[in-house]
Scaffold this active site. Structure first.
Site, PDB file in Angstrom:
ATOM      1  N   ASP A   1       0.842  -1.209   0.000  1.00  8.39           N
ATOM      2  CA  ASP A   1       0.000   0.000   0.000  1.00  8.39           C
ATOM      3  C   ASP A   1       0.872   1.252   0.000  1.00  8.39           C
ATOM      4  O   ASP A   1       2.062   1.204   0.323  1.00  8.39           O
ATOM      5  CB  ASP A   1      -0.922   0.005   1.229  1.00  8.39           C
ATOM      6  CG  ASP A   1      -0.150   0.047   2.555  1.00  8.39           C
ATOM      7  OD1 ASP A   1       0.831  -0.699   2.690  1.00  8.39           O
ATOM      8  OD2 ASP A   1      -0.516   0.846   3.430  1.00  8.39           O
TER       9      ASP A   1
ATOM     10  N   GLU B   1       0.104  -0.973   5.690  1.00 12.82           N
ATOM     11  CA  GLU B   1       1.212  -0.507   6.547  1.00 12.82           C
ATOM     12  C   GLU B   1       1.025   0.968   6.890  1.00 12.82           C
ATOM     13  O   GLU B   1       1.255   1.398   8.018  1.00 12.82           O
ATOM     14  CB  GLU B   1       2.556  -0.727   5.840  1.00 12.82           C
ATOM     15  CG  GLU B   1       3.766  -0.656   6.756  1.00 12.82           C
ATOM     16  CD  GLU B   1       4.385   0.728   6.904  1.00 12.82           C
ATOM     17  OE1 GLU B   1       5.264   0.889   7.755  1.00 12.82           O
ATOM     18  OE2 GLU B   1       3.982   1.669   6.174  1.00 12.82           O
TER      19      GLU B   1
HETATM   20 ZN    ZN Z   1       6.859   2.396   3.927  1.00 14.69          ZN
HETATM   21 CA    CA Z   2       5.570   5.205   4.704  1.00 16.66          CA
END
Ligand code: ZN
Ligand code: CA
Length: 369
Positions: free
Chosen positions: A79, A140
């Site tokens: 992501d 993340e």
């Molecule tokens: Zn990263």
């Molecule tokens: Ca980042």
């Protein structure tokens, strides 16, 4: 050995696939197919159902050709932050950037492109290697949501590397702080502003509490910050409700607990002194970690960097990454520098040389595992 054109082409392809955090549904099947066609065993976990994010994490295993080597792992996230849709990469003087309207997404597609090039080189040249897992996460950038949804039993490695640090390639991050999220609500008593004695202002409680609180830089490894203060209504009403969002960070678990307790107690005791009350919710956003120089993962990270003429300097990070979570599973992890610049902005860029150096470095880490 490195096919620079192929590496850059893969990177450009990946950054042009939209994958804003929470919307990984387009890129994940493409990555899955790439790993599968390279002969890896790809497992999808159940992160999508657990988190509501766009796709499951991928755990891609390259079986060993040399059993004398340690089992290791690498992780990168699929992501990106926003604005990350319809990225149009531009190459100028060996630097890749976006057209200025979006981020580039080198965070963390530089990691993904590196991993794919490394696997291709291993296979083209039949390089010997132990078992290697590539853990490709979702979410993340939304608070390590994908990594938190991993099933530790799916991971099988003695140690490993997260490819996701802003330091130059060859340097690496060996520690990161704990981060606590704190939400406080101060409750006062409402009244008309012309009869203030009948009320207690929740704004007043919150302001007094914050002014008494230790905030900012607490010590060399601990910080605290009030991020948002919200509440109130018309000026003719004594407000009875205020919400405050804050955080604390520390490299020490004891200190983060102490700081969090201090902040929560200050809100509560101040409200009680006014005959009112405050509610405080705290949540550990991510755990900290620290790898020391006597650990194999640290030593290999340094030795591999030096072997490919990179600096190999350890640093301590200030934020969280998937490495914080996977370390918590008992798999020592250091975070490798990517050399991407101005991440999380529309000025983000990366030098092609950084990608090339990163591939060399990762190949060396695999060789000396
Ligand atoms: Zn990263
Ligand atoms: Ca980042």
């Amino acid at each position: 050995m490195i096919n620079q054109d192929r590496l850059v082409e893969t990177f450009l392809e990946l950054v042009q696939i939209d994958s804003e955090t929470g919307h990984e549904e387009m890129i994940q099947p493409i990555l899955k197919q790439k790993f599968e066609s390279l002969g890896l065993i790809v497992k999808e976990d159940d992160a999508k159902a657990k988190t509501g994010f766009g796709a499951n994490n991928l755990i891609c295993t390259l079986p060993a050709t040399d059993d004398s080597k340690e089992k290791i792992y690498f992780t990168s996230h699929m992501d990106t932050v926003v604005p990350g849709k319809s990225v149009k990469p531009v190459i100028e003087d060996g630097i890749i950037k976006s057209d200025g309207t979006t981020i580039l997404g080198a965070d963390d597609k530089a990691g993904l492109a590196t991993i794919l090039e490394v696997i291709r080189i291993i296979q083209d040249n039949q390089l010997p290697h132990g078992q290697i897992q590539f853990v490709i996460t979702v979410g993340e950038e939304s608070g390590l949501v994908g990594a938190k949804a991993l099933n530790p039993d799916d991971l099988d490695a003695a140690y490993g590397y997260s490819i996701d640090s802003a330091v130059p390639v060859g340097n690496f991050t060996i520690g990161a702080p704990y981060q606590m999220q704190i939400k406080a609500t101060t409750h006062g008593k409402t009244a008309h502003a012309s009869t203030p004695d009948k009320g207690v202002s929740a704004i007043n409680i919150a302001a007094k509490a914050i002014s008494k609180m230790k905030l900012g830089k607490i010590d060399h490894e601990t910080t605290a910050n009030i991020g948002k203060f919200e509440g109130g209504g018309p000026t003719n009403i004594v407000t009875d409700l205020v919400h405050i969002w804050a955080e604390a960070r520390s490299h020490s678990e004891l200190k983060i607990e102490a700081q969090t307790k201090h902040m929560a107690q200050t809100f509560k005791e101040t409200a009680e002194a006014f005959g009112c009350h405050a509610d405080v919710d705290t949540e550990l956003a991510y755990p900290g970690f620290l790898v020391t120089e006597d650990e194999v993962v640290y030593q290999k990270a340094q030795a591999a960097a030096k072997a490919v003429d990179l600096i190999g300097e350890p640093t301590i990070g200030g934020g969280g990454s998937d490495g914080n979570i996977i370390s918590q599973f008992g798999i020592p992890t250091v975070i490798l520098g990517i050399g991407y610049e101005a991440i999380h902005t529309t000025n983000e860029s990366i030098a092609i040389q950084s990608l090339v150096d990163l591939v060399k470095y990762v190949l060396k880490l695999i060789e000396i595992a």
